[in-house]
Enzyme design. Structure first.
Site, PDB file in Angstrom:
ATOM      1  N   ASN A  79       9.440  -0.064  -1.949  1.00 50.15           N
ATOM      2  CA  ASN A  79       9.164  -0.230  -0.511  1.00 50.15           C
ATOM      3  C   ASN A  79       9.314  -1.697  -0.128  1.00 50.15           C
ATOM      4  O   ASN A  79       8.483  -2.266   0.563  1.00 50.15           O
ATOM      5  CB  ASN A  79       7.784   0.304  -0.120  1.00 50.15           C
ATOM      6  CG  ASN A  79       6.635  -0.479  -0.707  1.00 50.15           C
ATOM      7  OD1 ASN A  79       6.645  -0.809  -1.886  1.00 50.15           O
ATOM      8  ND2 ASN A  79       5.638  -0.785   0.107  1.00 50.15           N
ATOM      9  N   ARG A  82       6.950  -9.414 -10.232  1.00 53.76           N
ATOM     10  CA  ARG A  82       7.541 -10.730 -10.448  1.00 53.76           C
ATOM     11  C   ARG A  82       6.661 -11.550 -11.401  1.00 53.76           C
ATOM     12  O   ARG A  82       5.446 -11.604 -11.199  1.00 53.76           O
ATOM     13  CB  ARG A  82       7.655 -11.464  -9.112  1.00 53.76           C
ATOM     14  CG  ARG A  82       8.932 -12.249  -9.019  1.00 53.76           C
ATOM     15  CD  ARG A  82       9.093 -12.949  -7.730  1.00 53.76           C
ATOM     16  NE  ARG A  82       8.564 -12.220  -6.573  1.00 53.76           N
ATOM     17  CZ  ARG A  82       8.670 -12.688  -5.351  1.00 53.76           C
ATOM     18  NH1 ARG A  82       9.288 -13.824  -5.125  1.00 53.76           N
ATOM     19  NH2 ARG A  82       8.169 -12.011  -4.334  1.00 53.76           N
ATOM     20  N   ASP A 127       0.590   3.670   5.968  1.00 55.33           N
ATOM     21  CA  ASP A 127       0.866   3.317   4.578  1.00 55.33           C
ATOM     22  C   ASP A 127       0.597   4.481   3.631  1.00 55.33           C
ATOM     23  O   ASP A 127       1.510   5.027   3.018  1.00 55.33           O
ATOM     24  CB  ASP A 127      -0.018   2.140   4.155  1.00 55.33           C
ATOM     25  CG  ASP A 127       0.549   0.819   4.620  1.00 55.33           C
ATOM     26  OD1 ASP A 127       1.750   0.757   4.876  1.00 55.33           O
ATOM     27  OD2 ASP A 127      -0.210  -0.144   4.714  1.00 55.33           O
ATOM     28  N   GLY A 179      -7.624  20.617  18.932  1.00 57.43           N
ATOM     29  CA  GLY A 179      -7.268  22.027  19.017  1.00 57.43           C
ATOM     30  C   GLY A 179      -7.635  22.602  20.373  1.00 57.43           C
ATOM     31  O   GLY A 179      -7.941  21.872  21.312  1.00 57.43           O
ATOM     32  N   GLY A 180      -7.624  23.907  20.478  1.00 56.76           N
ATOM     33  CA  GLY A 180      -7.872  24.559  21.761  1.00 56.76           C
ATOM     34  C   GLY A 180      -9.346  24.672  22.116  1.00 56.76           C
ATOM     35  O   GLY A 180      -9.694  25.094  23.209  1.00 56.76           O
ATOM     36  N   GLN A 181     -10.224  24.339  21.183  1.00 51.93           N
ATOM     37  CA  GLN A 181     -11.653  24.499  21.421  1.00 51.93           C
ATOM     38  C   GLN A 181     -12.249  23.126  21.717  1.00 51.93           C
ATOM     39  O   GLN A 181     -12.147  22.223  20.893  1.00 51.93           O
ATOM     40  CB  GLN A 181     -12.326  25.062  20.159  1.00 51.93           C
ATOM     41  CG  GLN A 181     -11.592  26.210  19.513  1.00 51.93           C
ATOM     42  CD  GLN A 181     -11.890  27.533  20.180  1.00 51.93           C
ATOM     43  OE1 GLN A 181     -12.835  27.665  20.953  1.00 51.93           O
ATOM     44  NE2 GLN A 181     -11.072  28.536  19.907  1.00 51.93           N
ATOM     45  N   VAL A 200       7.674  -3.756   8.301  1.00 48.39           N
ATOM     46  CA  VAL A 200       6.630  -3.020   9.013  1.00 48.39           C
ATOM     47  C   VAL A 200       5.353  -2.900   8.183  1.00 48.39           C
ATOM     48  O   VAL A 200       5.412  -2.615   6.988  1.00 48.39           O
ATOM     49  CB  VAL A 200       7.148  -1.606   9.411  1.00 48.39           C
ATOM     50  CG1 VAL A 200       6.020  -0.718   9.903  1.00 48.39           C
ATOM     51  CG2 VAL A 200       8.206  -1.733  10.504  1.00 48.39           C
ATOM     52  N   TYR A 201       4.229  -3.115   8.848  1.00 47.45           N
ATOM     53  CA  TYR A 201       2.917  -2.925   8.231  1.00 47.45           C
ATOM     54  C   TYR A 201       2.191  -1.757   8.903  1.00 47.45           C
ATOM     55  O   TYR A 201       2.592  -1.281   9.963  1.00 47.45           O
ATOM     56  CB  TYR A 201       2.087  -4.203   8.368  1.00 47.45           C
ATOM     57  CG  TYR A 201       2.597  -5.329   7.498  1.00 47.45           C
ATOM     58  CD1 TYR A 201       2.230  -5.404   6.160  1.00 47.45           C
ATOM     59  CD2 TYR A 201       3.454  -6.292   8.004  1.00 47.45           C
ATOM     60  CE1 TYR A 201       2.703  -6.428   5.353  1.00 47.45           C
ATOM     61  CE2 TYR A 201       3.930  -7.317   7.201  1.00 47.45           C
ATOM     62  CZ  TYR A 201       3.550  -7.376   5.864  1.00 47.45           C
ATOM     63  OH  TYR A 201       4.020  -8.376   5.068  1.00 47.45           O
ATOM     64  N   GLU A 202       1.085  -1.363   8.273  1.00 46.12           N
ATOM     65  CA  GLU A 202       0.282  -0.218   8.715  1.00 46.12           C
ATOM     66  C   GLU A 202       0.149  -0.065  10.233  1.00 46.12           C
ATOM     67  O   GLU A 202       0.531   0.944  10.813  1.00 46.12           O
ATOM     68  CB  GLU A 202      -1.119  -0.331   8.078  1.00 46.12           C
ATOM     69  CG  GLU A 202      -2.140   0.653   8.591  1.00 46.12           C
ATOM     70  CD  GLU A 202      -1.844   2.090   8.176  1.00 46.12           C
ATOM     71  OE1 GLU A 202      -1.506   2.316   7.010  1.00 46.12           O
ATOM     72  OE2 GLU A 202      -1.948   2.998   9.040  1.00 46.12           O
ATOM     73  N   GLN A 253       0.767  -1.246   0.000  1.00 45.02           N
ATOM     74  CA  GLN A 253       0.000   0.000   0.000  1.00 45.02           C
ATOM     75  C   GLN A 253       0.803   1.303   0.000  1.00 45.02           C
ATOM     76  O   GLN A 253       0.456   2.244  -0.718  1.00 45.02           O
ATOM     77  CB  GLN A 253      -0.949   0.014   1.213  1.00 45.02           C
ATOM     78  CG  GLN A 253      -1.890   1.191   1.193  1.00 45.02           C
ATOM     79  CD  GLN A 253      -2.837   1.278   2.369  1.00 45.02           C
ATOM     80  OE1 GLN A 253      -3.384   2.338   2.635  1.00 45.02           O
ATOM     81  NE2 GLN A 253      -3.065   0.198   3.085  1.00 45.02           N
TER      82      GLN A 253
HETATM   83  N1  CAO Z   1      11.752 -10.366  -9.182  1.00 43.85           N
HETATM   84  C1  CAO Z   1      12.373 -11.186  -8.304  1.00 43.85           C
HETATM   85  N2  CAO Z   1      12.260 -11.021  -6.960  1.00 43.85           N
HETATM   86  C2  CAO Z   1      11.506 -10.035  -6.517  1.00 43.85           C
HETATM   87  C3  CAO Z   1      10.827  -9.161  -7.371  1.00 43.85           C
HETATM   88  C4  CAO Z   1      10.978  -9.359  -8.770  1.00 43.85           C
HETATM   89  N3  CAO Z   1      10.389  -8.570  -9.663  1.00 43.85           N
HETATM   90  N4  CAO Z   1      10.137  -8.272  -6.614  1.00 43.85           N
HETATM   91  C5  CAO Z   1      10.370  -8.581  -5.335  1.00 43.85           C
HETATM   92  N5  CAO Z   1      11.187  -9.644  -5.259  1.00 43.85           N
HETATM   93  C6  CAO Z   1      11.713 -10.279  -4.049  1.00 43.85           C
HETATM   94  C7  CAO Z   1      12.546  -9.354  -3.208  1.00 43.85           C
HETATM   95  O1  CAO Z   1      13.818  -9.217  -3.761  1.00 43.85           O
HETATM   96  C8  CAO Z   1      12.534 -10.080  -1.875  1.00 43.85           C
HETATM   97  O2  CAO Z   1      13.486 -11.135  -1.939  1.00 43.85           O
HETATM   98  P1  CAO Z   1      14.600 -11.405  -0.803  1.00 43.85           P
HETATM   99  O3  CAO Z   1      13.866 -11.439   0.505  1.00 43.85           O
HETATM  100  O4  CAO Z   1      15.139 -12.738  -1.208  1.00 43.85           O
HETATM  101  O5  CAO Z   1      15.594 -10.340  -0.859  1.00 43.85           O
HETATM  102  C9  CAO Z   1      11.167 -10.747  -1.876  1.00 43.85           C
HETATM  103  O6  CAO Z   1      10.642 -10.605  -3.190  1.00 43.85           O
HETATM  104  C10 CAO Z   1      10.137 -10.195  -0.914  1.00 43.85           C
HETATM  105  O7  CAO Z   1      10.252  -8.830  -0.679  1.00 43.85           O
HETATM  106  P2  CAO Z   1       9.819  -8.230   0.718  1.00 43.85           P
HETATM  107  O8  CAO Z   1      10.681  -8.811   1.799  1.00 43.85           O
HETATM  108  O9  CAO Z   1       9.810  -6.762   0.607  1.00 43.85           O
HETATM  109  O10 CAO Z   1       8.298  -8.755   0.895  1.00 43.85           O
HETATM  110  P3  CAO Z   1       7.560  -9.324   2.171  1.00 43.85           P
HETATM  111  O11 CAO Z   1       6.220  -9.725   1.691  1.00 43.85           O
HETATM  112  O12 CAO Z   1       8.329 -10.333   2.921  1.00 43.85           O
HETATM  113  O13 CAO Z   1       7.429  -8.029   3.139  1.00 43.85           O
HETATM  114  C11 CAO Z   1       6.712  -5.795   3.700  1.00 43.85           C
HETATM  115  C12 CAO Z   1       6.440  -7.068   2.890  1.00 43.85           C
HETATM  116  C13 CAO Z   1       5.713  -4.774   3.265  1.00 43.85           C
HETATM  117  C14 CAO Z   1       6.576  -6.068   5.194  1.00 43.85           C
HETATM  118  C15 CAO Z   1       8.147  -5.312   3.423  1.00 43.85           C
HETATM  119  O14 CAO Z   1       8.317  -5.172   2.041  1.00 43.85           O
HETATM  120  C16 CAO Z   1       8.495  -4.005   4.123  1.00 43.85           C
HETATM  121  O15 CAO Z   1       8.755  -3.957   5.323  1.00 43.85           O
HETATM  122  N6  CAO Z   1       8.542  -2.918   3.338  1.00 43.85           N
HETATM  123  C17 CAO Z   1       8.930  -1.602   3.844  1.00 43.85           C
HETATM  124  C18 CAO Z   1       7.849  -1.002   4.687  1.00 43.85           C
HETATM  125  C19 CAO Z   1       6.540  -0.884   3.955  1.00 43.85           C
HETATM  126  O16 CAO Z   1       6.430  -0.334   2.897  1.00 43.85           O
HETATM  127  N7  CAO Z   1       5.500  -1.376   4.611  1.00 43.85           N
HETATM  128  C20 CAO Z   1       4.156  -1.097   4.161  1.00 43.85           C
HETATM  129  C21 CAO Z   1       3.575  -2.171   3.426  1.00 43.85           C
HETATM  130  S1  CAO Z   1       1.864  -1.954   3.324  1.00 43.85           S
HETATM  131  O17 CAO Z   1       1.272  -2.388   4.806  1.00 43.85           O
END
Ligand code: CAO
Length: 415
Positions: free
Chosen positions: A95, A37, A167, A246-248, A136-138, A16
């Site tokens: 992200n 991907r 997010d 706010g103050g009100q 980190v998530y929302e 997001q």
């Molecule tokens: N081709 C090949 N590999 C790909 C790819 C592509 N086009 N796109 C992504 N990948 C791979 C990444 O390289 C990663 O691989 P490795 O772990 O081996 O390095 C893997 O996909 C997964 O990526 P990720 O770790 O970012 O995904 P996740 O689902 O485990 O985590 C999230 C998700 C959101 C927690 C994490 O991305 C994050 O902390 N992001 C930063 C904070 C953020 O934006 N959070 C808000 C998200 S919305 O609530």
């Protein structure tokens, strides 16, 4: 011309926060190329699915006006394709979890070597420090950024809010960072790194609560209901229910029909400047000159009594009648609108803030259009791309691959 026409965004975002940012840039006219991907795509395509086989609303509502190219960036050919895309684009947004792009071989140092004009923008959960490695998530961001500790009722558990301030809020911050860096590049000729941590973005949106944290040193926060209830303040900014920030003093009050309708409520602010109007409206004209009620200071210790009297009046009116009566008198009120009411709101439809979009897999659905209106660069909402819908055209037109090279890349599973 659209405001950002000609700007190419390499969109490596998912879920997001990042997609919110790149969708905004796309609405302003940037060419947003979403890299996904092969065969998998952004995880949200298949999360909270309501129409079997179709992209979810979670995905479609965050990825309008973009093009989708599939590239497996962990293959050698995929890395070459990504390198070419970095050469051709102005901005790269990601992200991923901390370190994911570095592991792919695309550190900021490398990206700068490939394209010194590249603006490289990232969302992470935390900035540098003890938690910089965390995913980190929302709701984690809402908790870590000070929102949850200051939301909810006194003496009750901390609450997260429905607004996606972690997010979408951070995505908005990042978009501002990107256009600022684009502006700076006009003078410097160079790209730069733009980072926004979700914790920081949430804290920025909670700055009035950090204000109150410091005001505590000077004594109790008198505009908080807690003060009027004679409850001592602790060391940190407390949860303040629906008190105004706010103050009100302000609160959410029942309106006619509240027994059956969970949203039959209004927000009501007792703006000091219009206190006399409030007294007349609620049938307490005697409070206008009464030294026990006439000034904000004397009212502060009696907020419950005051709001009970106001609520006795709001309960006789619908939330819309309250607005019709109070608005001309400059008394700030606001109906609590449900998502159903907002989705049916004629004004929001007319301004393009609520838009109906047609999608080949799922048919018609509602979405929120661009809330930022530019007079010379209006936004039209274009449906989100199917997974890899634009792979061939992007590989050909943006990075100049031949049909044979595209066929070979497909054969290897690189796209
Ligand atoms: N081709 C090949 N590999 C790909 C790819 C592509 N086009 N796109 C992504 N990948 C791979 C990444 O390289 C990663 O691989 P490795 O772990 O081996 O390095 C893997 O996909 C997964 O990526 P990720 O770790 O970012 O995904 P996740 O689902 O485990 O985590 C999230 C998700 C959101 C927690 C994490 O991305 C994050 O902390 N992001 C930063 C904070 C953020 O934006 N959070 C808000 C998200 S919305 O609530």
């Amino acid at each position: 011309m659209k405001a950002l026409e000609g700007v190419k965004i390499l969109d490596m975002t998912h879920v997001q926060s990042g997609p919110t940012c790149t969708q905004l840039l796309a609405w302003f006219g940037a060419d947003v190329i979403k890299v996904e991907r092969p065969g998998v795509g952004d995880a949200t395509r298949k999360q909270l699915v309501d129409v079997p086989g179709a992209d979810s609303l979670y995905f479609t509502m965050l990825n309008h006006n973009k093009r989708s190219v599939t590239v497996n960036t962990k293959t050698e050919r995929g890395k070459k394709i990504l390198t070419r895309l970095i050469e051709e684009c102005d901005v790269m947004v990601e992200n991923f979890a901390p370190g994911a792009l570095d592991r792919m071989g695309f550190s900021w140092e490398n990206i700068q070597k490939i394209n010194p004009r590249m603006i490289y923008a990232s969302v992470k959960g935390f900035g540098p420090g003890d938690y910089s490695d965390c995913k980190v998530y929302e709701n984690v961001a809402q908790c870590a950024g000070g929102s949850a500790s200051t939301t909810g009722h006194l003496g009750d558990v901390p609450m997260v809010t429905g607004a996606q301030i972690g997010d979408s809020g951070t995505g908005l911050h990042l978009a501002l960072g990107i256009v600022t860096a684009l502006f700076h590049r006009e003078h410097s000729g160079k790209g730069q790194r733009v980072e926004c941590a979700m914790q920081d973005g949430v804290l920025n949106l909670c700055r009035v609560k950090l204000r109150d944290q410091q005001r505590l040193k000077a004594g109790p926060l008198k505009e908080y209901s807690q003060f009027s209830e004679n409850i001592l303040f602790g060391e940190a900014t407390p949860r303040a229910g629906n008190d105004s920030g706010g103050g009100q003093p302000g609160r959410i009050l029942k309106c006619k029909g509240w027994e059956k309708d969970p949203d039959a409520y209004t927000y009501f602010i007792t703006q000091a400047a219009v206190w006399k109007n409030i007294c007349d409206v609620i049938g307490k004209p005697e409070w206008k000159e009464d030294s026990e009620w006439a000034t904000p200071e004397v009212r502060l210790p009696k907020l419950n009594e005051m709001f009970d009297a106001i609520e006795a009046w709001t309960m006789t009116k619908t939330k819309f009648e309250v607005m019709e009566i109070c608005n001309p008198l400059n008394i700030p009120v606001g109906p609590i609108l449900s998502m159903k009411e907002l989705s049916e709101d004629e004004n929001l439809r007319k301004t393009g803030t609520v838009v109906e979009v047609d999608h080949p897999e799922r048919g018609k659905y509602l979405t929120v259009g661009n809330p930022i209106k530019l007079s010379d660069s209006p936004s039209e909402v274009v449906r989100s791309p199917l997974l890899g819908e634009h792979t061939d055209e992007i590989l050909k037109d943006v990075i100049g691959l031949s049909d044979d090279e595209i066929a070979a890349a497909k054969e290897e599973g690189a796209v």
